[in-house]
Design an enzyme around this catalytic site. Sequence first.
Site, short mmCIF file in Angstrom:
data_model
loop_
_atom_site.label_atom_id
_atom_site.label_comp_id
_atom_site.label_asym_id
_atom_site.label_seq_id
_atom_site.Cartn_x
_atom_site.Cartn_y
_atom_site.Cartn_z
CE1 TYR A 101 59.88 26.29 8.16
CE2 TYR A 101 61.61 24.86 8.97
CZ TYR A 101 61.06 26.12 8.84
OH TYR A 101 61.69 27.21 9.38
NE ARG A 154 69.71 33.41 9.89
CZ ARG A 154 69.45 32.12 9.72
NH1 ARG A 154 70.09 31.41 8.81
NH2 ARG A 154 68.51 31.53 10.44
CE LYS A 172 61.05 26.43 12.33
NZ LYS A 172 62.07 27.39 12.70
CG ASP A 244 64.90 32.09 9.01
OD1 ASP A 244 65.63 31.49 9.82
OD2 ASP A 244 64.37 31.52 8.04
CG ASP A 267 66.56 31.23 13.21
OD1 ASP A 267 66.30 30.30 12.45
OD2 ASP A 267 65.95 32.32 13.21
CG ASN A 415 68.32 23.21 7.17
OD1 ASN A 415 68.35 22.06 6.76
ND2 ASN A 415 67.94 23.53 8.40
#
Length: 562
Positions: A101, A154, A172, A244, A267, A415
């Site tokens: 990840y 995103r 994930k 995202d 998120d 990140n």
Amino acid sequence: MDDNKRPLYLPFAGPAILEAPLINKGSAFTDEERIFFNLEGLLPHVIETIEEQASRAYDQYKNFTNDLDKHIYLRNIQDTNETLYYRLVQNHITEMMPIIYTPTVGMACERFSKDYRRNRGLFISYPNKDRIDDILNNSTRQKVKIIVVTDGERILGLGDQGIGGMGIPIGKLSLYTSCGGISPAYTLPITLDVGTDNPHLLEDPMYMGWRNPRIGGEEYTEFVEAFMQAVHRRWPDALIQFEDFAQKNAMPLLERYKDQYCCFNDDIQGTAAVTVGSLLAACKAAGTQLCQQRITFLGAGSAGCGIAEAIVAQMVSEGIAESQARKQVFMVDRWGMLQSNMPNLLPFQQKLAQDCDDITNWDNFSENISLLDVVNNAKPTILIGVSGAPGLFSEEIIKAMHSHCERPIVFPLSNPTSRVEATPKDILHWTKGQALVATGSPFEPVVVDDITYEIAQCNNSYIFPGIGLGVLAAGAERVSDAMLMASSRALAECSPLSINGEGSLLPQLEDIHKVSKHIAFAVAKVAIEEGHALPTSDELLSQAIEDNFWTAEYRRYKRTSF
């Protein structure tokens, strides 16, 4: 009876078994299985245990010299033998988490089309909008219980990656299994291919997605609506995690669907839950409560505002009025601190804007109040970065904060590592080791004055696997705000620093299974209390969590007649 001890009956044989990653055992097939399933001669003579296979795989893994190659190697194992993949990852979870990840998955997303090898998950393209039901029926996973879906707009701090964003749902869901014990047979990554506005992808002859500018407006809304309805028809009990999506879509989709389906946005809500859990642990270590803090955010998008709202809710639960809690939270974006008289504030930002009447006596009061001005005037005790802009927590800002706060809590959460607002090394040196630090990406321990400081990774992987496990164990129909708050408090209860007064702010990843089960129980209890799941005893709930916790062990196979 434990599923791993119960034989699995298979209706097919021969090479097809070796091509099915959920079933393939490779060299671990027994003599009996090799005979019954027509595998004799298709495998080397020696029969190995899964640990022997994992040892060989780890030796091969160590031969790769860069992280992207390691990621690709592990993905190849995942696509051929999922049980071995998860045994290998679980054996080396701390080492391999950054590979499967963040931050490595970001590079994998950028190179998704170039490095594409084998199908995994579902790609639902806008031109196929009238065939979503058929596409879902094409999935090789029939008992789906957890879906992670993205539209790729995103991706981390990397922006629009189109279908390359599929690396995020895959990663994930790997963590749902590695950390939360969710059987990989119950997981499904999905990418909604609605085009891309990334010119490099549109011009790349290797790009494998729909080569079209992104759809928006009513077309986009209707497409997502059709997807959600189709998923609910196909798997009505599945938990859907949004991942995202761009700010303009993330919050509206969450608000639209959170009371209709069992869903959440990691998120926004997952990041908020793990951050609040980390803050609760930090406050306990500092001998204070969250309601006593003054919090400044750099980054006022959906993630930052989601964290802020969760903090406000926790502060209210500790006994202060909501209006007072909001006065203690200061949001800063590229235009400066959010103020009530600012035009064009988004709806979720308006509730977090400071009333201009409350700050007119600030030094350097203006329409555009900088982060440094906020630090000097509001004197925050907590500083959180979710801006995606590297280096903005400068030495001047951190030292200004430390001048009025003995133990500042600083969380640069952006990140990947290239986007972090400040490194833990700099923060700890600027504060002479007094800061309590957590980051969004992994960092090595920092030594200041011969004292070693472990850097907690405030990673959603501490939270969402436990939420998923709790939802499955309880059979919850929704993911409520109270369930998320329960996950934060449960995580804080696992903090070595708050329990022992030393060590990391968050538990070691080696303890993640225990942490996920603890969170799952807390989440499931609240689901039952709120009526989102059927009542049961604590004993039966604990047993349900254990029963739903999958371990990477091979099952015995029997052949059905065909």
